[in-house]
Design an enzyme around this catalytic site. Structure first.
Site, PDB file in Angstrom:
ATOM      1  N   HIS A  18      44.707  16.244  25.788  1.00  0.00           N
ATOM      2  CA  HIS A  18      45.205  16.788  26.719  1.00  0.00           C
ATOM      3  C   HIS A  18      46.496  15.788  27.499  1.00  0.00           C
ATOM      4  CE1 HIS A  18      41.163  18.198  27.724  1.00  0.00           C
ATOM      5  NE2 HIS A  18      41.986  19.284  27.495  1.00  0.00           N
TER       6      HIS A  18
ATOM      7  N   CYS B 198      48.086  15.710  21.750  1.00  0.00           N
ATOM      8  CA  CYS B 198      48.318  16.976  20.949  1.00  0.00           C
ATOM      9  C   CYS B 198      49.893  16.801  20.787  1.00  0.00           C
ATOM     10  CB  CYS B 198      48.065  18.116  21.614  1.00  0.00           C
ATOM     11  SG  CYS B 198      48.830  19.439  20.371  1.00  0.00           S
TER      12      CYS B 198
ATOM     13  N   GLU C 117      45.704  18.575  31.439  1.00  0.00           N
ATOM     14  CA  GLU C 117      47.047  18.339  30.787  1.00  0.00           C
ATOM     15  C   GLU C 117      48.135  18.661  31.848  1.00  0.00           C
ATOM     16  OE1 GLU C 117      47.358  21.620  27.769  1.00  0.00           O
ATOM     17  OE2 GLU C 117      49.631  21.579  28.281  1.00  0.00           O
TER      18      GLU C 117
HETATM   19 FE1  F3S Z   1      45.306  22.680  20.623  1.00  0.00          FE
HETATM   20 FE2  F3S Z   1      47.332  21.052  20.955  1.00  0.00          FE
HETATM   21 FE3  F3S Z   1      47.653  23.703  21.113  1.00  0.00          FE
HETATM   22  S1  F3S Z   1      45.076  20.722  21.516  1.00  0.00           S
HETATM   23  S2  F3S Z   1      45.609  24.639  21.643  1.00  0.00           S
HETATM   24  S3  F3S Z   1      47.078  22.736  19.164  1.00  0.00           S
HETATM   25  S4  F3S Z   1      48.503  22.415  22.377  1.00  0.00           S
END
Ligand code: F3S
Length: 652
Positions: free
Chosen positions: A72, A94, A123
């Site tokens: 997040h 991510c 997030e």
């Molecule tokens: Fe997963 Fe990243 Fe998308 S954590 S839902 S790939 S924003």
């Protein structure tokens, strides 16, 4: 009844990456902490606990221990706090969330940031805390509208709209369209993650055909809740966190030709989906039995579920491995096997390097031979498909990844990344033209993905050069942030010009002007240094806008002017050597690095019209120091002063 699992369900790229980072950190350090639970799934969190991944609430609880920032992401202040306490910080934010942080961070103070999403969600909290400008979290268009109506944002503001990555894409498009129509001043970035969108689309597609949908995920997972909302628009839907929560009696009311669909949120592990699948399968079998269906037809149905055919994707459990192949069990009457060439693309890998007995792998059936009861399978073809999807995400996120160079081929090298062959053209290897690509063989390299196509089974192109450039750019940015006047460097002479030399001081080259090369008089810089020489330099000045650094190679301890003022004073009579002649006088060296000027009017008591007829370069003369300008480092000398005083001295 049939059970069908949605094409895209379970762990997304970002969550999978965070878990892999956490597991490998726990294996390395024995224990690793996460700030908040790593993912929104109580079962996965319990499993991680077992492996040494523990959640803490405050950064201060991580004193002296390794800590992971979860997918997040976190606010800037929190990241700083974490760095203060943790011994090592592993950033599992991510890349798609990071992209939003970058947009937010680039906004100037005074700009306005609107984040469509849940303001309580970590997030969104992280995004809001990544910017210096004023940020607002809104759930819908009405809340955006109210910001303008209440004067929190006006049409002259620089305003930007982004979305939480798991925000519903159709709602995002609707709200952003309305915002653009009504408030043209707002810049809009579609930051909804494709992994979320694809999971929603697959769930919707399955729910349209199914009589019952089982949605599996953590009770606090917002993306799983969203999947349940979507499915419930089309059929009966139950939301469970594990197989134990399935209200099994629900199966009893279904028709015998019904489809039972299963989907799962981005933070649901594959084993939870498998358990739900197995529990439903058992229940359907039991219900069918109770309905006194013919046992033979039931068996037939059961076998048809496990019937193998070319192209079928299966879960295969490795039973044994040999040099040539792996024997696998696929829950069918045939014995499965995967030959080495179908396990991997890496020509250097052995079978036992890839799988071991007990491993459960995804494979696809290549050929079924009922006469001998075998089924040939391929792991690499499944990997290729999954890998292509993953590399597409890597390409879009701009992430740098690492792989090993497996082969040198015509025009470049092949790097194996997660069993995918990535072609790196010679011009992208970072090896200079004419250099040897063989030097890269079997070496780990960092690279970026620049092309992914599905043609002819998939083609992926990478670039080491682009990854190197990113590193260099980051180093340069850091250099300009930290450079100071007076900073010392050891550099290497890169080029020599008439006006000075360029010195490589790391991320940039700086200029040492000829006059700053040495304290002594210099004709041409090449008389002092040559290309490749290592020299010590100090920063004289710099201009971050023009990306220029001015350097000096003069050692302050050897400053000849300091020596001169300590040893000489006005009125001293000394010997000096003429070093140059100009129209207005002659320069004479007093000590190396300090020249004095004998002005034309100070050369003789007689009128001098041509200096060259009286003095010549290299001539040693007796002179009197008639002035010392300490501010401008200038010395005035006179021969005439000695001539004028000579008769008086003689008389005396
Ligand atoms: Fe997963 Fe990243 Fe998308 S954590 S839902 S790939 S924003």
């Amino acid at each position: 009844m049939f059970i069908e699992v949605a094409d895209k369900a379970g762990f997304c790229f970002g969550v999978k990456r965070a878990i892999e980072l956490a597991e490998s950190a726990a294996a390395k350090y024995g224990e690793v902490l996460t700030l908040g639970e790593l993912i929104h799934n109580e079962h996965a969190v319990a499993e991680l606990e077992r492996k040494g991944v523990h959640a803490v609430v405050n950064a201060s609880e991580a004193e002296g221990k390794p800590l992971i920032i979860r997918s997040h992401g976190v606010a800037r202040k929190v990241a700083e706090e974490v760095r203060k306490h943790a011994s090592t910080v592993i950033d599992a934010t991510c890349p798609f969330v990071k992209k939003i942080h970058d947009i937010a961070a680039a906004l100037p103070e005074g700009a306005k940031l609107i984040v469509l999403g849940d303001r309580e969600h970590p997030e969104v909290v992280g995004i809001v805390g990544s910017t210096d400008c004023t940020a607002f979290a809104c759930r819908n268009f009405d809340e955006i509208e109210s910001l303008f109506e209440r004067g929190k944002i006006d049409e002259n503001d620089e305003a930007v709209l982004v979305a939480q990555t798991t925000f519903d894409r159709s709602r995002f498009l609707e709200y952003s369209r309305k915002t653009a129509e009504k408030y043209g001043c707002v810049r809009i970035y579609d930051t909804v993650c494709d992994a979320t969108v694809k999971r929603q689309e697959c769930a919707r597609e399955l729910a349209i055909r199914a009589a019952l949908m089982i949605v599996v995920g953590g009770s606090n997972s917002s993306n799983t809740r969203k999947l349940a909302d979507i499915c419930s628009e089309y059929c009966k839907t139950v939301f469970v966190t594990s197989a134990d929560e399935i209200p099994l009696q629900i199966v009893k009311g279904l028709r015998s030709d019904s489809i039972v669909g299963i989907t799962a949120g981005a933070s649901t592990p594959a084993y939870t989906i498998k358990e739900v699948h197995e529990r439903m399968n058992e229940e359907i079998t039991k219900t069918t039995n109770e309905n006194e269906e013919d046992f033979a037809s039931l068996l037939e149905q059961d076998q048809s579920f496990n019937r193998l055919y070319t192209g079928k994707r299966v879960k295969a459990t490795v039973v044994s491995v040999s040099k040539k192949e792996a024997v696998v069990e696929v829950g069918a009457k045939q014995t499965g096997y995967i030959v080495r060439e179908e396990l991997t693309n890496d020509p250097n890998a052995e079978v036992e390097d890839i799988v071991k007995p007990g491993d459960v792998i995804d494979a696809v059936v290549v050929k079924v031979d009922d006469s001998v009861g075998t089924a040939a399978l391929s792991k690499k073809r499944v990997d290729a498909q999954l890998g292509l999807e993953k590399l597409q995400i890597v390409k879009e996120s701009g992430e740098t990844i690492e792989g090993t160079v497996a082969q040198v081929v015509k025009g470049g090298v092949i790097v194996i990344y997660e069993n995918i062959r990535v072609f790196i053209p010679a011009s992208h290897t970072g090896v200079p033209r004419g250099g040897k690509l063989d030097d890269l063989l079997k070496k780990p390299v960092k690279f970026k993905i620049i092309e992914v196509t599905n043609e002819r089974g998939g083609r992926v192109v990478g670039s080491i050069r682009q990854a190197n450039k990113e590193v260099r750019d980051a180093e340069r940015a850091k250099f300009w942030e930290t450079i100071e006047v007076g900073q010392k460097f050891e550099g290497e002479v890169r080029s020599i010009e008439n006006y000075g030399v360029f010195v490589d001081i790391g991320p940039v080259d700086g200029l040492v002007h000829t006059a700053d090369l040495t304290w002594n008089r210099v004709g041409h810089p090449k008389d002092i240094v040559k290309i490749g020489d290592k020299i010590s330099v100090v920063v004289k000045s710099y201009d971050p806008e023009k990306k220029r650094v001015s350097l000096s190679a003069k050692d302050p301890d050897d400053n000849p002017w300091t020596k001169f003022v300590a040893e000489y004073q006005k009125g001293d009579v000394i010997k000096a050597t003429v070093v140059s002649i100009t129209e207005f006088g002659a320069f004479a060296q007093i000590i190396p690095g300090v020249d004095g000027l004998i002005h034309i009017s100070q050369i003789s008591t007689e009128r001098v019209t041509s200096i060259a007829s009286v003095l010549s370069v290299g001539q040693e003369v007796d002179v009197k120091i008639i002035d010392i300008d300490e501010e401008k480092n200038r010395v005035s000398l006179s021969i005439k002063a000695l001539m004028e005083s000579a008769p008086a001295e003689e008389e005396e």
